[in-house]
Design an enzyme around this catalytic site. Structure first.
Site, PDB file in Angstrom:
ATOM      1  N   GLY A 123       0.716  -0.961  -0.040  1.00  0.00           N
ATOM      2  CA  GLY A 123       0.040   0.098   0.003  1.00  0.00           C
ATOM      3  C   GLY A 123       0.530   0.820   0.212  1.00  0.00           C
ATOM      4  O   GLY A 123       1.859   0.943   0.224  1.00  0.00           O
ATOM      5  N   GLU A 128      -0.180   1.025  -6.488  1.00  0.00           N
ATOM      6  CA  GLU A 128       0.718   0.531  -5.447  1.00  0.00           C
ATOM      7  C   GLU A 128       1.153  -1.233  -5.403  1.00  0.00           C
ATOM      8  O   GLU A 128       2.001  -1.782  -5.522  1.00  0.00           O
ATOM      9  CB  GLU A 128       0.018   0.823  -3.621  1.00  0.00           C
ATOM     10  N   GLU A 166       4.990  -2.489  -6.234  1.00  0.00           N
ATOM     11  CA  GLU A 166       5.520  -2.870  -3.973  1.00  0.00           C
ATOM     12  C   GLU A 166       5.698  -5.064  -4.880  1.00  0.00           C
ATOM     13  O   GLU A 166       6.589  -4.982  -4.275  1.00  0.00           O
ATOM     14  CB  GLU A 166       5.121  -2.855  -3.363  1.00  0.00           C
ATOM     15  N   GLU A 176      10.757  -6.541  -0.053  1.00  0.00           N
ATOM     16  CA  GLU A 176      10.652  -8.228  -0.387  1.00  0.00           C
ATOM     17  C   GLU A 176       8.888  -8.264  -0.134  1.00  0.00           C
ATOM     18  O   GLU A 176       7.893  -7.574   0.148  1.00  0.00           O
ATOM     19  CB  GLU A 176      11.011  -9.586   0.218  1.00  0.00           C
TER      20      GLU A 176
END
Lengths: 263, 263
Positions: free
Chosen positions: A59, A75, A79, A136
């Site tokens: 997020g 997001e 990510e 990660e």
DNA sequence: GGCGGATATCGTCAAACTGACGACAACCCA
DNA sequence: TGGGTTGTCGTCAGTTTGACGATATCCGCC
């Protein structure tokens, strides 16, 4: 302080009042999938303060000009490398819906921040690639988070899991975890993984195939493993993914010691 | 732009990024009650632009230092004179819960504004007094709004009503519309008003009194009207107002022509 | 006091549904 | 070919529902 807002406004009488607060807004995504018969959630390791190095839900902050859904998709992709299909709010595999809003007080050490949480139900797929503010990204079995999640993400995750458990009782949403065509056994596996219980194969088959407006046979067979090949089904066309098609609903078995679920 | 946020932050490395957006946030309240056998919603007439003179749900901007619930209670009191009891998130009469979040784009002519909607279920009571930014506050039967509501409040109202209709199927939440002690017939009247359908008195009585952990008899009788006096009940003590105590749920009658409800 | 109207509560009964489980079908592998 | 595995169909008793009859207990009125 409201320069951007006022610039879009014709009359000062119609501007946002100056006493109103203005808050940074984040979106956080509870992304759930079923892998190896267990419910998994997608978490990332934070690269930045606060909670640097700790696990968190993917997020980040909503940018000006974005919708909340767009921010959630961006997001997630930044990510974790995960791309949410555009139709994820329709029927079929993938489902994205708003969960609820948290904050703004007492949840972020940087100050008051509002977080709009989203729930994503997705079929299983390969390990996503980390990027952006995350070191990660990985799938973690729900209930086996090795450490506390950052912010109030533990609460958000619990709320998301409970929402998913409740919604598959009466809606065709369990199919969001499945590929476009799936067998009754695959669907039953989703229920067992999400609920964490065993479901009788014969009774489930009767209910799933006997409910009008739920499944539609493709006529083809899904093969592969041992045992008799199963018929392939798809969701009935035009089903609202949150419609109450299972009428009466398919209730989770009541574990004698467990408290009644609440929303 | 983030002066307030950064002032509370020890390290610049842990501040809200400058690219993040910052949004004015409003709370809007869908306040529902049952009057004269019909579901009513509380609306106010707007005194200020935008949508001046038009009907709207009570609500307004969140102030710095406030929680969302506090803002909802404050706006409701300012605009309608209604004071939400502090325990309204517990069991019993009155129930306040978050509905969902709308925006920030395309819903306010002043620019991007986020709105967190709340759902309030309350017993019937006298006409509240208008104040604050509202000219008049009044109860309107749901479905008979004389005009379109301001902003996206029509959608918010529809979502709130559907949430209420769905939740009383499996939770003791219908009692939030009743006084602390009530008869089975009063409770049935709530179901009929919220669902807009008839419910068989005998079957409802069997289900309501036969469900463990739902109602508790007081031993007293509620009199008044014509007919045999009814026994008074209260909610079983310690019930979670959103717990699934009605197991299996009390499903609304399926109107043949109507589409299946969705959340 | 008696009677009709109204409402509350208790019963009855068939249909639907569930949960438990037997039986058979159709595949894989050895 | 036979055993193991999984999918699908059936059976059956117990529960729950929906429809509705019957009785209880109040009110107002004559």
């Amino acid at each position: 302080m409201y320069g951007r807002v006022m610039a879009r406004t014709a009359h000062a009488s119609s501007a946002v009042p100056e006493t109103a607060g203005s808050f940074p807004v984040t979106v956080d995504v509870v992304a759930l999938t079923v892998r190896a018969g267990a419910l998994h959630v997608l978490v990332v390791d934070r690269l930045l303060e606060p909670f640097r190095g700790q696990s968190a839900l993917p997020g980040g902050f909503v940018l000006p000009g974005e919708t909340l859904e767009q921010a959630a998709g961006r997001e997630l992709e930044e990510e974790t490398g995960l791309t949410v299909p555009a139709r994820a709010t329709g029927a079929g595999p993938w489902h994205l819906e708003q969960l609820r809003t948290y904050g703004p007080l007492g949840r972020d050490p940087r100050g008051p921040v509002l977080s709009v949480a989203y729930l994503l139900l997705a079929p299983a797929f390969g390990l996503p690639a980390a990027g952006g503010d995350a070191a990660e990204a990985r799938w973690v079995p729900v209930g086996e988070e090795d450490e506390r999640l950052a912010f109030d993400h533990g609460q958000i995750l619990a709320d998301g899991v409970e929402r998913a458990r409740a919604k598959i009782e009466y809606s065709p949403l369990a199919a969001a975890f499945c590929p476009p065509e799936f067998t009754v056994a695959e669907l039953r596996g989703v229920y067992e993984a999400v609920w964490g219980t065993q479901v009788d194969a014969r009774n489930f088959h009767r209910k799933a195939t006997g409910t009008p407006g739920f499944l539609e046979p493709t006529g083809r067979l899904g093969g592969g493993g041992p045992g008799r090949p199963a018929e392939l089904y798809r969701l009935a066309p035009g089903v609202d993914p949150t419609a109450a098609v299972l009428h009466p609903p398919l209730l989770r078995p009541v574990s004698p010691g467990r408290a009644a679920p609440s929303a």
